[in-house]
Design a protein around this motif. Structure first.
Motif, mmCIF file in Angstrom:
data_model
loop_
_atom_site.group_PDB
_atom_site.id
_atom_site.type_symbol
_atom_site.label_atom_id
_atom_site.label_comp_id
_atom_site.label_asym_id
_atom_site.label_seq_id
_atom_site.Cartn_x
_atom_site.Cartn_y
_atom_site.Cartn_z
ATOM 1 N N MET A 1 -15.360 -6.624 -5.328
ATOM 2 C CA MET A 1 -14.549 -7.617 -4.604
ATOM 3 C C MET A 1 -13.247 -7.281 -4.076
ATOM 4 O O MET A 1 -12.496 -6.798 -4.782
ATOM 5 C CB MET A 1 -14.551 -9.170 -5.056
ATOM 6 N N PRO A 2 -13.175 -7.092 -2.778
ATOM 7 C CA PRO A 2 -12.072 -6.799 -2.047
ATOM 8 C C PRO A 2 -10.869 -7.567 -2.792
ATOM 9 O O PRO A 2 -11.059 -8.778 -2.747
ATOM 10 C CB PRO A 2 -12.156 -6.885 -0.637
ATOM 11 N N PRO A 3 -9.715 -7.108 -2.776
ATOM 12 C CA PRO A 3 -8.705 -8.111 -3.343
ATOM 13 C C PRO A 3 -8.063 -9.068 -2.251
ATOM 14 O O PRO A 3 -8.060 -8.788 -1.008
ATOM 15 C CB PRO A 3 -7.610 -7.055 -3.909
ATOM 16 N N LYS A 4 -7.883 -9.999 -2.766
ATOM 17 C CA LYS A 4 -6.980 -10.981 -1.622
ATOM 18 C C LYS A 4 -5.461 -11.021 -1.818
ATOM 19 O O LYS A 4 -4.741 -11.664 -1.061
ATOM 20 C CB LYS A 4 -7.532 -12.655 -1.776
ATOM 21 N N ALA A 5 -4.973 -10.783 -3.091
ATOM 22 C CA ALA A 5 -3.613 -10.890 -3.355
ATOM 23 C C ALA A 5 -3.125 -9.775 -4.234
ATOM 24 O O ALA A 5 -3.852 -9.093 -4.859
ATOM 25 C CB ALA A 5 -3.570 -12.137 -4.172
ATOM 26 N N ILE A 6 -2.061 -9.420 -4.109
ATOM 27 C CA ILE A 6 -1.184 -8.426 -4.787
ATOM 28 C C ILE A 6 0.006 -8.723 -5.315
ATOM 29 O O ILE A 6 0.669 -9.422 -4.693
ATOM 30 C CB ILE A 6 -1.011 -7.073 -4.068
ATOM 31 N N LEU A 7 0.560 -8.527 -6.573
ATOM 32 C CA LEU A 7 1.456 -9.168 -7.266
ATOM 33 C C LEU A 7 2.233 -7.925 -7.963
ATOM 34 O O LEU A 7 1.831 -7.131 -8.465
ATOM 35 C CB LEU A 7 1.191 -10.209 -8.455
ATOM 36 N N PHE A 8 3.493 -7.947 -7.841
ATOM 37 C CA PHE A 8 4.345 -6.857 -8.404
ATOM 38 C C PHE A 8 5.400 -7.033 -9.332
ATOM 39 O O PHE A 8 5.882 -8.132 -9.611
ATOM 40 C CB PHE A 8 5.160 -6.310 -7.176
ATOM 41 N N ASP A 9 5.381 -6.065 -10.196
ATOM 42 C CA ASP A 9 6.639 -5.997 -11.162
ATOM 43 C C ASP A 9 7.768 -5.691 -10.207
ATOM 44 O O ASP A 9 7.629 -4.768 -9.137
ATOM 45 C CB ASP A 9 6.401 -4.981 -12.217
ATOM 46 N N LEU A 10 9.158 -5.849 -10.640
ATOM 47 C CA LEU A 10 10.106 -5.401 -9.878
ATOM 48 C C LEU A 10 10.962 -3.945 -10.285
ATOM 49 O O LEU A 10 10.739 -3.149 -9.559
ATOM 50 C CB LEU A 10 11.358 -6.765 -9.707
ATOM 51 N N TRP A 114 3.002 -3.470 5.411
ATOM 52 C CA TRP A 114 1.485 -3.376 5.667
ATOM 53 C C TRP A 114 0.673 -4.476 4.632
ATOM 54 O O TRP A 114 -0.114 -4.961 5.326
ATOM 55 C CB TRP A 114 1.088 -1.794 4.997
ATOM 56 N N MET A 115 1.062 -4.538 3.668
ATOM 57 C CA MET A 115 0.441 -5.411 2.553
ATOM 58 C C MET A 115 0.427 -6.748 3.176
ATOM 59 O O MET A 115 -0.589 -7.477 2.852
ATOM 60 C CB MET A 115 0.769 -5.096 1.164
ATOM 61 N N GLY A 116 1.704 -7.365 3.585
ATOM 62 C CA GLY A 116 1.909 -8.642 3.963
ATOM 63 C C GLY A 116 1.046 -8.964 5.033
ATOM 64 O O GLY A 116 0.743 -10.211 5.360
ATOM 65 N N GLN A 117 0.361 -8.122 5.952
ATOM 66 C CA GLN A 117 -0.494 -8.352 6.941
ATOM 67 C C GLN A 117 -1.802 -8.599 6.667
ATOM 68 O O GLN A 117 -2.623 -8.912 7.124
ATOM 69 C CB GLN A 117 -0.264 -7.360 8.297
ATOM 70 N N ASP A 220 2.599 5.105 -0.939
ATOM 71 C CA ASP A 220 1.580 5.870 -0.234
ATOM 72 C C ASP A 220 0.456 5.813 -0.683
ATOM 73 O O ASP A 220 -0.612 5.403 -0.269
ATOM 74 C CB ASP A 220 2.125 7.187 0.279
ATOM 75 N N GLU A 221 0.466 6.115 -2.120
ATOM 76 C CA GLU A 221 -0.914 6.272 -2.874
ATOM 77 C C GLU A 221 -1.202 4.824 -3.029
ATOM 78 O O GLU A 221 -2.625 4.796 -2.958
ATOM 79 C CB GLU A 221 -0.636 7.055 -4.286
ATOM 80 N N LEU A 222 -0.571 3.910 -3.287
ATOM 81 C CA LEU A 222 -0.918 2.471 -3.371
ATOM 82 C C LEU A 222 -1.677 2.041 -2.220
ATOM 83 O O LEU A 222 -2.954 1.470 -2.256
ATOM 84 C CB LEU A 222 0.299 1.585 -3.868
ATOM 85 N N LEU A 223 -1.371 2.628 -1.072
ATOM 86 C CA LEU A 223 -1.867 1.981 0.171
ATOM 87 C C LEU A 223 -3.282 2.562 0.272
ATOM 88 O O LEU A 223 -4.101 1.962 1.081
ATOM 89 C CB LEU A 223 -0.979 2.153 1.365
ATOM 90 N N LEU A 224 -3.298 4.083 0.047
ATOM 91 C CA LEU A 224 -4.659 4.519 0.030
ATOM 92 C C LEU A 224 -5.894 3.859 -0.564
ATOM 93 O O LEU A 224 -6.659 3.544 -0.297
ATOM 94 C CB LEU A 224 -4.357 6.091 -0.284
ATOM 95 N N TRP A 225 -5.279 3.377 -1.878
ATOM 96 C CA TRP A 225 -6.121 2.755 -2.963
ATOM 97 C C TRP A 225 -6.671 1.686 -2.414
ATOM 98 O O TRP A 225 -7.750 1.130 -2.476
ATOM 99 C CB TRP A 225 -5.488 2.661 -4.349
ATOM 100 N N LEU A 226 -5.619 0.913 -1.750
ATOM 101 C CA LEU A 226 -5.646 -0.656 -1.118
ATOM 102 C C LEU A 226 -6.640 -0.656 -0.159
ATOM 103 O O LEU A 226 -7.617 -1.510 -0.085
ATOM 104 C CB LEU A 226 -4.518 -1.233 -0.966
ATOM 105 N N ALA A 228 -9.063 1.539 0.361
ATOM 106 C CA ALA A 228 -10.495 1.579 -0.110
ATOM 107 C C ALA A 228 -10.985 0.205 -0.916
ATOM 108 O O ALA A 228 -12.210 0.152 -0.549
ATOM 109 C CB ALA A 228 -10.373 2.928 -1.206
ATOM 110 N N GLN A 229 -9.986 -0.373 -1.432
ATOM 111 C CA GLN A 229 -10.609 -1.723 -2.252
ATOM 112 C C GLN A 229 -10.990 -2.440 -0.941
ATOM 113 O O GLN A 229 -12.011 -3.241 -1.060
ATOM 114 C CB GLN A 229 -9.633 -2.064 -2.961
ATOM 115 N N LEU A 230 -10.218 -2.679 0.041
ATOM 116 C CA LEU A 230 -10.379 -3.680 1.110
ATOM 117 C C LEU A 230 -11.735 -3.179 2.198
ATOM 118 O O LEU A 230 -12.261 -4.144 2.496
ATOM 119 C CB LEU A 230 -9.274 -3.573 2.115
ATOM 120 N N ALA A 231 -12.168 -1.785 2.040
ATOM 121 C CA ALA A 231 -13.176 -1.743 2.561
ATOM 122 C C ALA A 231 -14.565 -1.940 1.897
ATOM 123 O O ALA A 231 -15.393 -1.857 2.591
ATOM 124 C CB ALA A 231 -12.972 -0.110 3.089
ATOM 125 N N ASP A 232 -14.385 -1.793 0.718
ATOM 126 C CA ASP A 232 -15.650 -2.341 -0.031
ATOM 127 C C ASP A 232 -16.522 -3.635 0.205
ATOM 128 O O ASP A 232 -15.621 -4.584 0.619
ATOM 129 C CB ASP A 232 -15.309 -2.604 -1.561
#
Length: 232
Positions: A1-10, A114-117, A220-226, A228-232
């Motif tokens: 399932m494509p993710p709907k949310a992403i949470l971060f450590d700081l 990018w992620m916020g959109q 940059d690598e995180l966005l590429l992975w995301l 791919a996940q969002l395209a599933d």
């Protein structure tokens, strides 16, 4: 399932923390030298650090409130040399002011934009960073600090609280952090996908037996992975 949310450590995920803490501890020690000289003369920066580490080992609950650990360490040092303990709160404030002078990794702001959109964005941290003070709060729907929540990572309840605050199920959320135990294992145990932000190129996950859902060296690598996940 494509993710709907992403949470971060700081710390060490959005900015390097070691130089920030080193600068804050130097500033604090200089302040102690001027305002509580017996503490500064008796306890070096390293001696104060070792005392805190010993205190943390004896009372691991401090993992969820590191500024209270620092306060307790200072209180112990003040009492040991007979300095005025009423100054401890001011000393902590000196440290906190410097602790928020962070420098983001260059890839963070474009990545958050990018992620916020596309995703709901939040943060869950065991540290003491205030996103309002740092100037990042506008990028996050929610921010949970262990010191306020009362339970620290890797306890699953803090991850579940983050998902609930964003209105998503754990399997609909991704957590990103630099620590294999606190971040990756904690998030996966809560039912989330976990990305290890491995900016140093470490292979520590192999020895630890931890299998992140993805390993990224930067945003940059995180966005590429995301993507791919969002395209599933």
């Amino acid at each position: 399932m494509p993710p709907k949310a992403i949470l971060f450590d700081l710390d060490d995920t959005l900015w390097p923390i070691a130089p920030v803490i080193a600068a804050a501890e130097t500033l604090l020690h200089d302040w102690l030298l001027a305002h509580a000289p017996r503490v500064a003369q008796q306890f070096s920066i390293e001696a104060l650090r070792q005392a805190r580490l010993a205190m943390l080992q004896q009372q691991p609950a401090y993992h969820g409130n590191l500024i209270e650990l620092r306060r307790a360490g200072l209180l112990s040092a003040f009492e040991a040399v007979g300095e005025d303990v009423a100054l401890v709160d001011t000393a902590v404030q000196q440290f906190l002011a410097a602790r928020h002078r962070v420098t983001l990794y260059d890839d963070v702001l474009p990545g958050l934009a990018w992620m916020g959109q596309r995703l709901l964005v939040g943060s869950i941290s065991n540290g003491n960073a205030d996103l309002e003070i740092i100037g990042l709060a506008q990028h996050f729907r929610i921010s949970i600090a262990a010191s306020d929540f009362g339970v620290a990572k890797p306890d699953t309840s803090i991850f579940l609280a983050g998902c609930q605050a964003l209105g998503v199920q754990p399997h609909e959320a991704v957590y990103v952090g630099d620590d294999l135990y606190f971040d990756v294992t904690g998030a996966q145990d809560a039912g989330m996908r976990a990305v290890w932000m491995n900016r140093k190129g470490s292979d520590a996950h192999l020895a630890a037996g931890v299998v992140p859902d993805a390993i990224c060296a930067n945003f940059d690598e995180l966005l590429l992975w995301l993507q791919a996940q969002l395209a599933d």
